[in-house]
Write a protein that holds these residues in place. Structure first.
Motif, PDB file in Angstrom:
ATOM      1  N   LEU A 110     -32.239   0.047 -42.238  1.00 56.24           N
ATOM      2  CA  LEU A 110     -31.813  -1.178 -41.567  1.00 56.24           C
ATOM      3  C   LEU A 110     -32.984  -2.133 -41.400  1.00 56.24           C
ATOM      4  N   HIS A 111     -32.716  -3.406 -41.484  1.00 55.21           N
ATOM      5  CA  HIS A 111     -33.689  -4.470 -41.226  1.00 55.21           C
ATOM      6  C   HIS A 111     -34.958  -4.345 -42.069  1.00 55.21           C
ATOM      7  N   ARG A 112     -34.779  -4.150 -43.363  1.00 50.05           N
ATOM      8  CA  ARG A 112     -35.938  -4.273 -44.246  1.00 50.05           C
ATOM      9  C   ARG A 112     -36.398  -5.727 -44.236  1.00 50.05           C
ATOM     10  N   GLY A 113     -37.682  -5.938 -44.480  1.00 46.76           N
ATOM     11  CA  GLY A 113     -38.218  -7.292 -44.466  1.00 46.76           C
ATOM     12  C   GLY A 113     -39.237  -7.476 -43.360  1.00 46.76           C
ATOM     13  N   ARG A 114     -39.995  -8.557 -43.447  1.00 47.51           N
ATOM     14  CA  ARG A 114     -41.153  -8.722 -42.581  1.00 47.51           C
ATOM     15  C   ARG A 114     -40.815  -9.193 -41.169  1.00 47.51           C
ATOM     16  N   ASP A 115     -39.603  -9.618 -40.912  1.00 50.54           N
ATOM     17  CA  ASP A 115     -39.229 -10.075 -39.569  1.00 50.54           C
ATOM     18  C   ASP A 115     -38.184  -9.165 -38.934  1.00 50.54           C
ATOM     19  N   ALA A 116     -38.338  -7.860 -39.141  1.00 48.14           N
ATOM     20  CA  ALA A 116     -37.352  -6.898 -38.650  1.00 48.14           C
ATOM     21  C   ALA A 116     -37.136  -7.009 -37.146  1.00 48.14           C
ATOM     22  N   ILE A 117     -38.194  -7.209 -36.385  1.00 47.86           N
ATOM     23  CA  ILE A 117     -38.047  -7.221 -34.926  1.00 47.86           C
ATOM     24  C   ILE A 117     -37.309  -8.480 -34.477  1.00 47.86           C
ATOM     25  N   ARG A 118     -37.599  -9.602 -35.074  1.00 50.10           N
ATOM     26  CA  ARG A 118     -36.888 -10.831 -34.712  1.00 50.10           C
ATOM     27  C   ARG A 118     -35.398 -10.697 -34.989  1.00 50.10           C
ATOM     28  N   TRP A 119     -35.057 -10.055 -36.103  1.00 48.75           N
ATOM     29  CA  TRP A 119     -33.644  -9.878 -36.411  1.00 48.75           C
ATOM     30  C   TRP A 119     -33.005  -8.847 -35.489  1.00 48.75           C
ATOM     31  N   THR A 120     -33.762  -7.867 -35.055  1.00 46.45           N
ATOM     32  CA  THR A 120     -33.246  -6.907 -34.078  1.00 46.45           C
ATOM     33  C   THR A 120     -32.835  -7.625 -32.796  1.00 46.45           C
ATOM     34  N   ILE A 121     -33.694  -8.543 -32.327  1.00 47.88           N
ATOM     35  CA  ILE A 121     -33.391  -9.313 -31.114  1.00 47.88           C
ATOM     36  C   ILE A 121     -32.249 -10.287 -31.382  1.00 47.88           C
ATOM     37  N   ARG A 122     -32.289 -10.961 -32.502  1.00 52.67           N
ATOM     38  CA  ARG A 122     -31.260 -11.951 -32.822  1.00 52.67           C
ATOM     39  C   ARG A 122     -29.887 -11.309 -32.931  1.00 52.67           C
ATOM     40  N   ASP A 123     -29.824 -10.089 -33.520  1.00 57.34           N
ATOM     41  CA  ASP A 123     -28.546  -9.389 -33.694  1.00 57.34           C
ATOM     42  C   ASP A 123     -28.116  -8.628 -32.444  1.00 57.34           C
ATOM     43  N   ASP A 125     -29.258  -5.923 -31.159  1.00 59.18           N
ATOM     44  CA  ASP A 125     -29.177  -4.482 -31.346  1.00 59.18           C
ATOM     45  C   ASP A 125     -29.543  -3.770 -30.048  1.00 59.18           C
ATOM     46  N   LYS A 126     -28.822  -2.731 -29.737  1.00 62.72           N
ATOM     47  CA  LYS A 126     -29.103  -1.934 -28.544  1.00 62.72           C
ATOM     48  C   LYS A 126     -30.124  -0.833 -28.832  1.00 62.72           C
ATOM     49  N   VAL A 127     -30.211  -0.453 -30.096  1.00 65.11           N
ATOM     50  CA  VAL A 127     -31.116   0.619 -30.503  1.00 65.11           C
ATOM     51  C   VAL A 127     -31.917   0.153 -31.708  1.00 65.11           C
ATOM     52  N   THR A 128     -33.195   0.437 -31.701  1.00 63.12           N
ATOM     53  CA  THR A 128     -34.039   0.176 -32.859  1.00 63.12           C
ATOM     54  C   THR A 128     -34.986   1.361 -32.994  1.00 63.12           C
ATOM     55  N   GLU A 148     -38.223   7.514 -35.535  1.00 67.10           N
ATOM     56  CA  GLU A 148     -37.860   7.763 -34.135  1.00 67.10           C
ATOM     57  C   GLU A 148     -37.189   6.522 -33.572  1.00 67.10           C
ATOM     58  N   HIS A 149     -36.165   6.710 -32.745  1.00 71.67           N
ATOM     59  CA  HIS A 149     -35.429   5.569 -32.210  1.00 71.67           C
ATOM     60  C   HIS A 149     -35.975   5.154 -30.851  1.00 71.67           C
ATOM     61  N   VAL A 150     -35.680   3.899 -30.484  1.00 70.71           N
ATOM     62  CA  VAL A 150     -36.058   3.311 -29.204  1.00 70.71           C
ATOM     63  C   VAL A 150     -34.861   2.522 -28.689  1.00 70.71           C
ATOM     64  N   LEU A 151     -34.516   2.687 -27.432  1.00 70.46           N
ATOM     65  CA  LEU A 151     -33.506   1.842 -26.816  1.00 70.46           C
ATOM     66  C   LEU A 151     -34.123   0.483 -26.497  1.00 70.46           C
ATOM     67  N   VAL A 152     -33.459  -0.575 -26.872  1.00 65.21           N
ATOM     68  CA  VAL A 152     -33.983  -1.924 -26.640  1.00 65.21           C
ATOM     69  C   VAL A 152     -33.763  -2.293 -25.170  1.00 65.21           C
ATOM     70  N   PRO A 153     -34.826  -2.496 -24.388  1.00 65.56           N
ATOM     71  CA  PRO A 153     -34.649  -2.837 -22.976  1.00 65.56           C
ATOM     72  C   PRO A 153     -33.971  -4.194 -22.806  1.00 65.56           C
ATOM     73  N   PRO A 154     -33.120  -4.345 -21.794  1.00 63.89           N
ATOM     74  CA  PRO A 154     -32.503  -5.651 -21.535  1.00 63.89           C
ATOM     75  C   PRO A 154     -33.572  -6.724 -21.330  1.00 63.89           C
ATOM     76  N   GLY A 155     -33.310  -7.901 -21.872  1.00 60.80           N
ATOM     77  CA  GLY A 155     -34.256  -9.009 -21.718  1.00 60.80           C
ATOM     78  C   GLY A 155     -35.442  -8.971 -22.644  1.00 60.80           C
ATOM     79  N   SER A 156     -35.456  -8.051 -23.595  1.00 60.34           N
ATOM     80  CA  SER A 156     -36.578  -7.951 -24.522  1.00 60.34           C
ATOM     81  C   SER A 156     -36.681  -9.183 -25.409  1.00 60.34           C
ATOM     82  N   THR A 157     -37.896  -9.526 -25.759  1.00 62.70           N
ATOM     83  CA  THR A 157     -38.173 -10.515 -26.793  1.00 62.70           C
ATOM     84  C   THR A 157     -38.817  -9.786 -27.960  1.00 62.70           C
TER      85      THR A 157
END
Length: 231
Positions: A110-123, A125-128, A148-157
């Motif tokens: 999931l989210h291949r590419g250099r802006d994976a984290i921005r797309w995680t926030i934009r989409d 996602d609850k888990v990354t 390894e997975h991480v739960l995305v905390p509410p309000g994350s940037t």
């Protein structure tokens, strides 16, 4: 083991410190020549943080855009990409006697590419998570060595998710994989291409693949990173 590190910024420095503290030897680094266009490369203030870190430690440096096989010492065990946006070609990867690996801040494929984290926030996602994978000819698509997975905390940037969670996770996963490789354990789990997603860059140029010649009459297209190149 003897490692060659390609990367940049604070994450690459954290990785360099972690692997050397673990007892591994850093035999060379590749970073961007400067942080600003047309900056004076003779001024250390223009250098990337990894290059500045390596200089007093006498670790050989090369511009990441000029990294080729002959730049990597023949006795290198592992080539490691840590926040590296330059493609490491087949001949260069072959210089590593044990493995060529990289870290990506997503649950690949999931989210291949250099802006994976921005797309995680934009989409929203609850888990990354984070993935260490073996480098291949296809961007972010090699077999997985650790994940390894991480739960995305509410309000994350994108900034806080990277700084507080995915960057520290990356250091830990890289050390885990290096421990495995040093012990003779090589993990390679193929990625599921049916679930793969590729997200284009938000604002930056596409990945640079200096060892692969561009086909005549074509231009870089971020949404199809491998389509414009041949071996």
């Amino acid at each position: 083991m003897r490692l060659y590190l390609s990367g940049k910024g604070g994450f690459a420095v954290a990785v360099a410190e972690a692997i050397t503290n673990r007892g591994h030897a850093l035999v060379g680094i590749a970073t961007p020549a400067t942080r600003r266009n047309h900056a004076d490369d003779g001024d250390p203030l223009n250098w990337d943080r990894l290059r500045a870190w390596a200089y007093p430690r006498r670790v050989p440096w090369v511009d990441a855009g000029r990294l080729r096989a002959h730049r990597v010492p023949a006795d290198t065990d592992v080539i490691l990409a840590a926040h590296s946006h330059a493609f490491i070609g087949r001949a260069t990867r072959a210089r590593a006697r044990v493995a060529a690996i990289g870290y990506h801040p997503s649950l690949l494929p999931l989210h291949r590419g250099r802006d994976a984290i921005r797309w995680t926030i934009r989409d929203r996602d609850k888990v990354t998570g984070g993935s260490v994978y073996h480098l291949t000819e296809h961007t972010d698509a090699g077999p997985l060595a650790a994940q390894e997975h991480v739960l995305v905390p509410p309000g994350s940037t994108a900034t806080t998710l990277w700084r507080d969670h995915l960057a520290p996770l990356g250091v830990r996963l890289i050390l885990r994989v290096l421990d495995d490789l040093a012990a003779g354990r090589r993990v390679e789990v193929p990625q599921d291409e049916a679930r793969a997603t590729w997200e284009p860059s938000w604002s930056r140029p596409p990945l640079v693949k200096p060892e692969l010649p561009q086909l005549p009459g074509t231009a870089y297209v971020e949404t199809h990173p491998d389509a414009l190149y041949r071996d």
